[in-house]
Design an enzyme around this catalytic site. Sequence first.
Site, PDB file in Angstrom:
ATOM      1  N   LEU A 147       0.850  -1.181   0.000  1.00  0.00           N
ATOM      2  CA  LEU A 147       0.000   0.000   0.000  1.00  0.00           C
ATOM      3  C   LEU A 147       0.890   1.236   0.000  1.00  0.00           C
ATOM      4  O   LEU A 147       1.985   1.217   0.561  1.00  0.00           O
ATOM      5  CB  LEU A 147      -0.898   0.018   1.243  1.00  0.00           C
ATOM      6  N   ASP A 148       0.425   2.314  -0.623  1.00  0.00           N
ATOM      7  CA  ASP A 148       1.157   3.573  -0.572  1.00  0.00           C
ATOM      8  C   ASP A 148       1.352   4.000   0.880  1.00  0.00           C
ATOM      9  O   ASP A 148       0.562   3.643   1.766  1.00  0.00           O
ATOM     10  CB  ASP A 148       0.392   4.683  -1.307  1.00  0.00           C
ATOM     11  N   LYS A 149       2.377   4.797   1.110  1.00  0.00           N
ATOM     12  CA  LYS A 149       2.686   5.249   2.469  1.00  0.00           C
ATOM     13  C   LYS A 149       1.470   5.836   3.164  1.00  0.00           C
ATOM     14  O   LYS A 149       1.181   5.519   4.326  1.00  0.00           O
ATOM     15  CB  LYS A 149       3.809   6.294   2.416  1.00  0.00           C
TER      16      LYS A 149
END
Length: 332
Positions: A147-149
Site C-alpha cells: 500500500l502507498d505510504k
Amino acid sequence: MSSHASSAYTSFLEQTASCASGKERVDRYLSVLFPELNRSQLQRALRDGRVSVNGRVILKKQGILPGDVIRILLQPEPSAVPHAVPIPLDVRYEDEFIIVVNKPAGMVTHPGSGTGDDTLVHALLHHCNGQLSMLNGEDRPGIAHRLDKDTSGLLVAAKTDDALRTLIESFRNRQPDKRYLAICSGVPSTQSGICDGAISRHPVHRLRMAVLAQGKAAQTDWQLLAQSDNGQFCLLECKIHTGRTHQIRVHLSHMGHCIVGDRLYGFRPGNLKHLNLLAERPLLHSWSLSLKHPSSGEWLSFCAAPPDDFSPWIAALNLRDRDLAERLSSRE
C-alpha cells in the site's frame, strides 16, 4: 548551505516546485514533492537544516514559490537488510503461513531510498520473530503486495516461501478481492462505473503517474456509496483488478473526482469551499480483502473500518444504508 553540512551526506533528493503559491505550510508541501519520505523523516530534515531552497537552508515560515529548487540531504542509508523494530501492529489474522495487518497511514510498506527503520517490514520482523519469507529478497521479507505510504488498511504478508509464491501468483491472476474506500471531490453522475485507462509515469511530472495510451493495463471498478447533501464530496468503494502504482488515485483524478487530501493528483483545499473539514493525507483506505489461504485453499475475508480521520467526513455524508453506517463506524 555550508560545504561542511553538504559533505556530511552522500545523497540527496531534489525537485523544482511547480504549483506552489507561497502560502502552503512547508512540511505539507514537502510531503507532496517528496512522497517517498514519511512525515517524521521530513520533520527531522527540517529540524536538522537539511532542506534548502535555491541553495539556502529553508526557514520555518518561508513560502515556496514556483521555480524554487528544493533539495533534501538524506541521512546515510541504514543497513540494506532491515532489522526487527518493536512497532505496534494491528493484526487481524495470523497463522504459521500468513499474517494480515491493518496498516496505519504514514507507514511505508517496505524499505527503500530515503526510508528509515519504521516501515511495516521492520514491524513485521519484530512481531513474527524474523519468520518471514525471504523469497523477494532480504529487503522485502514476506511482501506480496503493498500500500502507498499514506494509504491505510488491510495488507497480507507471507511467512513461508511456498505461501509467498502462492500469494504472488494469486495477485498476478487477479484472484484476491481488494476493495478500498475513498472520500472524493464532487459526485459522479452515475451510481457505478469502470475506469480502465492504462497507467504510466507522467511524461513531465515524474513524481506522478497518469492515464496514457502507452501505459500498462489497469482496471478500477467503483461504486457510489454516499454523497454530501451539497454535492461537494462523496464516498466511493473501489475494487481494483490490477495493482499499478497510485492506481486508484490516478483513475479517480482522471475521472475528475480526485481523492480529498491528494494534492499530488489535483486536490486543493479550495476545491471544497465553506467546509470545516481537514484532510492531512489522501483519504484512501483498504477496507476489505478476500483471498484464498495459500496452504488450505480456504477463502478468507477481512474488513477494517476506516481510521479516525475519515470519521468527520463520513459523519457529514447522507448515509441511508444503516448496515453500511454500522460497518464504517465499527472499530472491531
